[in-house]
Design a protein around this motif. Structure first.
Motif, PDB file in Angstrom:
ATOM      1  N   ILE A 128       5.881  11.556  -4.280  1.00  0.00           N
ATOM      2  CA  ILE A 128       6.560  10.243  -4.196  1.00  0.00           C
ATOM      3  C   ILE A 128       7.544  10.083  -5.352  1.00  0.00           C
ATOM      4  N   GLY A 146      11.683   9.764  -5.095  1.00  0.00           N
ATOM      5  CA  GLY A 146      12.418   8.662  -5.727  1.00  0.00           C
ATOM      6  C   GLY A 146      13.674   9.179  -6.419  1.00  0.00           C
ATOM      7  N   MET A 149      -6.807   8.224   1.418  1.00  0.00           N
ATOM      8  CA  MET A 149      -5.979   9.212   0.725  1.00  0.00           C
ATOM      9  C   MET A 149      -5.224  10.095   1.733  1.00  0.00           C
ATOM     10  N   LEU A 198      -1.455   4.142   9.379  1.00  0.00           N
ATOM     11  CA  LEU A 198      -2.897   3.888   9.401  1.00  0.00           C
ATOM     12  C   LEU A 198      -3.435   3.879  10.833  1.00  0.00           C
ATOM     13  N   GLU A 199      -2.583   3.453  11.787  1.00  0.00           N
ATOM     14  CA  GLU A 199      -3.026   3.408  13.169  1.00  0.00           C
ATOM     15  C   GLU A 199      -3.177   4.812  13.728  1.00  0.00           C
ATOM     16  N   TYR A 232       2.083  10.185   4.938  1.00  0.00           N
ATOM     17  CA  TYR A 232       3.267   9.432   4.502  1.00  0.00           C
ATOM     18  C   TYR A 232       4.266  10.386   3.836  1.00  0.00           C
ATOM     19  N   THR A 256      -3.994   9.318   4.529  1.00  0.00           N
ATOM     20  CA  THR A 256      -2.806   8.639   5.055  1.00  0.00           C
ATOM     21  C   THR A 256      -1.602   8.827   4.152  1.00  0.00           C
ATOM     22  N   SER A 280      11.611   4.607   1.811  1.00  0.00           N
ATOM     23  CA  SER A 280      10.335   5.006   1.206  1.00  0.00           C
ATOM     24  C   SER A 280       9.233   4.000   1.566  1.00  0.00           C
ATOM     25  N   ASN A 281       9.550   3.069   2.442  1.00  0.00           N
ATOM     26  CA  ASN A 281       8.549   2.080   2.860  1.00  0.00           C
ATOM     27  C   ASN A 281       7.320   2.736   3.476  1.00  0.00           C
ATOM     28  N   PHE A 282       6.173   2.241   3.089  1.00  0.00           N
ATOM     29  CA  PHE A 282       4.949   2.675   3.765  1.00  0.00           C
ATOM     30  C   PHE A 282       4.757   1.827   5.027  1.00  0.00           C
ATOM     31  N   ILE A 283       5.009   0.520   4.887  1.00  0.00           N
ATOM     32  CA  ILE A 283       4.865  -0.350   6.056  1.00  0.00           C
ATOM     33  C   ILE A 283       5.917   0.014   7.097  1.00  0.00           C
ATOM     34  N   GLY A 284       5.549  -0.216   8.344  1.00  0.00           N
ATOM     35  CA  GLY A 284       6.493   0.050   9.423  1.00  0.00           C
ATOM     36  C   GLY A 284       6.416   1.464   9.949  1.00  0.00           C
ATOM     37  N   ARG A 285       5.626   2.323   9.294  1.00  0.00           N
ATOM     38  CA  ARG A 285       5.498   3.705   9.760  1.00  0.00           C
ATOM     39  C   ARG A 285       4.258   3.891  10.650  1.00  0.00           C
ATOM     40  N   GLU A 286       3.472   2.847  10.727  1.00  0.00           N
ATOM     41  CA  GLU A 286       2.241   2.863  11.533  1.00  0.00           C
ATOM     42  C   GLU A 286       1.360   4.066  11.245  1.00  0.00           C
TER      43      GLU A 286
END
Lengths: 156, 156
Positions: free
Chosen positions: A125, A129, A1, A153-154, A7, A3, A145-151
């Motif tokens: 979110i 939008g 949560m 979680l790392e 975001y 993360t 608004s992509n979650f992927i590519g923002r790194e």
């Protein structure tokens, strides 16, 4: 949560940056949908997040007035000012707080803290939008608004 | 995380219901923002969700064509048809799958499964926020995006 809070904050900051090029009159224009204008939408996101965070912290509500934050710089300052407090709380969140019950001062209803955190997350979110639709009218770049590519979680 | 999938599906189904009263021509109208029309937005939500779910399930991609689902009933059927498969996967999700790495067939990049699930979640909330703006133009009731009050945590 946690993360998803990071975001939201990353995207909010990117919007602050992109909106810098937009004239104040366009940021304040009533768009007859959502909560009205672009600035009112960002104010609403910040205001709602803080009010609910105060609830889950078992602290009394602090209300803001849009009239005091009706330009991009003031909103950005407000966002940054309260983020450290919110971040500290989110960073120290533990799953055993999920089911602790609280009652917000403005509603006669009991909620679980986990429920409220998810409410804050989806609230931002959803409204971001809406900004993405209006940005097309303004001819400005839409913040991804992509979650992927923002790194995310790392990092956290 | 599971709860936010249920949140998205509940809201998607409420949108299907509300949009029943809207003429097809308005559902198909290009709104020059987001991915275009209301139906294209819902198709995009379903298509993206399924493609990424197939990735995290280590299964090959199945692509849909909008032309095959360009009315509300077909989209609703598609959404329902694949939901049982997605629901089964989500219900059996465990946190030790978070860091499993996968590469989608359409990108030359590695992602963690946990990252992808969050991507799916925020993707739908974001696009539903766009629908909420367009619903005002149509003069129809906006589906509430509130997480609280849906009793999602109690149920799942």
């Amino acid at each position: 949560m946690r993360t998803l809070f990071y975001y939201n904050w990353q995207i909010r900051d990117e919007w602050f940056q992109v909106l810098e090029q937009v004239p104040a009159i366009d940021l304040l224009r009533d768009r007859h949908a959502g909560v009205g204008s672009i600035l009112k939408t960002i104010f609403h996101i910040i205001d709602v997040e803080y009010s609910w965070i105060r609830v889950v912290k078992n602290e009394s509500d602090i209300t803001f007035q849009f009239e005091d934050y009706n330009d991009l710089k003031s909103l950005r300052n407000l966002s940054e000012k309260i983020r450290s407090e919110i971040k500290e709380f989110i960073d120290n969140w533990s799953n055993d707080m999920e089911c602790e019950a609280v009652i917000p001062s403005w509603m006669d209803k009991t909620f679980n803290k986990g429920e409220i955190l998810r409410h804050i997350l989806v609230h931002e979110i959803h409204h971001i939008g809406q900004l993405s639709i209006w940005s097309k009218e303004l001819g400005i770049k839409v913040v991804s608004s992509n979650f992927i590519g923002r790194e995310l979680l790392e990092r956290h």
